[in-house]
Design a protein around this motif. Structure first.
Motif, PDB file in Angstrom:
ATOM      1  N   ALA A   9       0.828  -1.203   0.000  1.00 12.57           N
ATOM      2  CA  ALA A   9       0.000   0.000   0.000  1.00 12.57           C
ATOM      3  C   ALA A   9       0.861   1.252   0.000  1.00 12.57           C
ATOM      4  O   ALA A   9       1.923   1.283   0.616  1.00 12.57           O
ATOM      5  CB  ALA A   9      -0.923   0.011   1.223  1.00 12.57           C
ATOM      6  N   GLN A  10       0.376   2.267  -0.686  1.00 10.52           N
ATOM      7  CA  GLN A  10       1.023   3.573  -0.682  1.00 10.52           C
ATOM      8  C   GLN A  10       0.021   4.583  -1.244  1.00 10.52           C
ATOM      9  O   GLN A  10      -0.446   4.438  -2.378  1.00 10.52           O
ATOM     10  CB  GLN A  10       2.302   3.549  -1.510  1.00 10.52           C
ATOM     11  CG  GLN A  10       2.999   4.887  -1.702  1.00 10.52           C
ATOM     12  CD  GLN A  10       3.330   5.620  -0.416  1.00 10.52           C
ATOM     13  OE1 GLN A  10       2.479   6.299   0.149  1.00 10.52           O
ATOM     14  NE2 GLN A  10       4.566   5.469   0.052  1.00 10.52           N
ATOM     15  N   THR A 130       3.924   9.651   2.846  1.00 10.92           N
ATOM     16  CA  THR A 130       3.813   8.313   3.416  1.00 10.92           C
ATOM     17  C   THR A 130       3.048   8.281   4.731  1.00 10.92           C
ATOM     18  O   THR A 130       2.462   7.256   5.094  1.00 10.92           O
ATOM     19  CB  THR A 130       5.226   7.715   3.602  1.00 10.92           C
ATOM     20  OG1 THR A 130       5.803   7.511   2.307  1.00 10.92           O
ATOM     21  CG2 THR A 130       5.194   6.388   4.324  1.00 10.92           C
ATOM     22  N   LYS A 131       3.005   9.372   5.437  1.00  6.61           N
ATOM     23  CA  LYS A 131       2.326   9.387   6.738  1.00  6.61           C
ATOM     24  C   LYS A 131       0.865   8.964   6.616  1.00  6.61           C
ATOM     25  O   LYS A 131       0.331   8.284   7.503  1.00  6.61           O
ATOM     26  CB  LYS A 131       2.425  10.767   7.383  1.00  6.61           C
ATOM     27  CG  LYS A 131       1.916  10.790   8.825  1.00  6.61           C
ATOM     28  CD  LYS A 131       2.103  12.147   9.466  1.00  6.61           C
ATOM     29  CE  LYS A 131       1.680  12.112  10.948  1.00  6.61           C
ATOM     30  NZ  LYS A 131       0.279  11.705  11.127  1.00  6.61           N
ATOM     31  N   ALA A 132       0.202   9.334   5.519  1.00 10.94           N
ATOM     32  CA  ALA A 132      -1.202   8.957   5.340  1.00 10.94           C
ATOM     33  C   ALA A 132      -1.367   7.442   5.285  1.00 10.94           C
ATOM     34  O   ALA A 132      -2.318   6.889   5.850  1.00 10.94           O
ATOM     35  CB  ALA A 132      -1.755   9.590   4.063  1.00 10.94           C
ATOM     36  N   GLU A 167      11.552   8.676  12.268  1.00 11.08           N
ATOM     37  CA  GLU A 167      10.742   9.642  13.010  1.00 11.08           C
ATOM     38  C   GLU A 167       9.249   9.360  12.859  1.00 11.08           C
ATOM     39  O   GLU A 167       8.444   9.802  13.680  1.00 11.08           O
ATOM     40  CB  GLU A 167      11.044  11.060  12.519  1.00 11.08           C
ATOM     41  CG  GLU A 167      12.481  11.518  12.763  1.00 11.08           C
ATOM     42  CD  GLU A 167      12.751  12.891  12.188  1.00 11.08           C
ATOM     43  OE1 GLU A 167      11.768  13.538  11.730  1.00 11.08           O
ATOM     44  OE2 GLU A 167      13.914  13.325  12.180  1.00 11.08           O
ATOM     45  N   LEU A 168       8.884   8.617  11.804  1.00 12.95           N
ATOM     46  CA  LEU A 168       7.477   8.302  11.576  1.00 12.95           C
ATOM     47  C   LEU A 168       6.992   7.171  12.484  1.00 12.95           C
ATOM     48  O   LEU A 168       5.796   6.897  12.546  1.00 12.95           O
ATOM     49  CB  LEU A 168       7.249   7.917  10.109  1.00 12.95           C
ATOM     50  CG  LEU A 168       7.507   9.016   9.075  1.00 12.95           C
ATOM     51  CD1 LEU A 168       7.331   8.461   7.666  1.00 12.95           C
ATOM     52  CD2 LEU A 168       6.571  10.197   9.299  1.00 12.95           C
ATOM     53  N   GLY A 169       7.931   6.494  13.139  1.00 14.70           N
ATOM     54  CA  GLY A 169       7.557   5.455  14.091  1.00 14.70           C
ATOM     55  C   GLY A 169       7.305   4.086  13.487  1.00 14.70           C
ATOM     56  O   GLY A 169       6.826   3.178  14.166  1.00 14.70           O
TER      57      GLY A 169
END
Length: 218
Positions: A9-10, A130-132, A167-169
């Motif tokens: 997914a992206q 990418t955060k979404a 940083e995005l976890g």
């Protein structure tokens, strides 16, 4: 038999989602796994590749001695969850190529998975977008694995991106896919890169990533 279910997914287009899905599926089949690919992307690029492959008479990849195999299933809408559940009973791996937007089908694909593979290029635009996708995975309580794709031979840029991604976890895969012509050339011939170039750098990268993804999926 209960399959490991992996969704690629992206939310951002152009990250190489379908390309990675095709090459991973072939690599798993060659390693002796029975693989079912579920294509729910409206563009149906993976299904088109598979149809071309069949028209060219390319045999389904397998690990030899009757082990493994690959099939591609074009599915849309409400049938997705039921079809994935059914295929999971008869295959080692079910791979879902999801739509590039957070619509119902994408959410179902993420919810159904043991692991979401999130490909992205080492660029600020991909990082921000990418955060979404990670938020979607978190919302469905599904683990995510970030995979750097089309990586240029510039170590400083790649390492800087890796540091930012942390940083995005989300976990960042050790395996990376370089910006290699063989990946596209293989698909044009109806092949996975591990069939097209068994000992090349691209094939080695895909094999390493395939093993890492399956391990992460449990």
């Amino acid at each position: 038999m209960t399959a490991r279910i992996v969704t690629v997914a992206q939310q951002k287009g152009g990250a190489g989602k379908t390309t990675i899905a095709a090459h991973l599926a072939v690599a798993w089949a060659q390693s002796g796994k029975s693989v079912a690919v579920v294509d729910i992307d409206p563009q149906a690029s993976l299904s088109s590749w598979w149809a071309m492959r069949e028209e060219m008479g390319v045999p389904a990849p397998s690990g030899g001695r009757g082990k493994g195999g690959l099939s591609v299933h074009r599915i849309t809408g409400w049938r997705t969850a039921n079809e994935v559940e059914k295929l999971a009973k008869t295959h080692d791996v079910v791979l879902i190529d999801s739509p590039p937007h957070a619509e119902t089908e994408a959410k179902i694909a993420v919810r159904s998975a043991d692991l979401v593979v999130v490909p992205l290029q080492p660029s600020p635009m991909d990082f921000w977008a990418t955060k979404a996708t990670l938020d979607l995975a978190a919302g469905e309580n599904t683990a995510a694995l970030l995979v750097l794709n089309r990586v240029p031979p510039r170590a400083k840029l790649t390492e800087a991106m890796t540091a930012k991604l942390k940083e995005l976890g989300a976990k960042v895969a050790k395996g990376r896919i370089g910006n290699r012509v063989a990946l596209a050339a293989a698909l044009l011939e109806g092949l996975g890169v591990t069939e097209y170039q068994r000992t090349g750098s691209a094939a080695a990268e895909v094999k390493a990533l395939a093993a890492e993804v399956l391990k992460a999926a449990g």
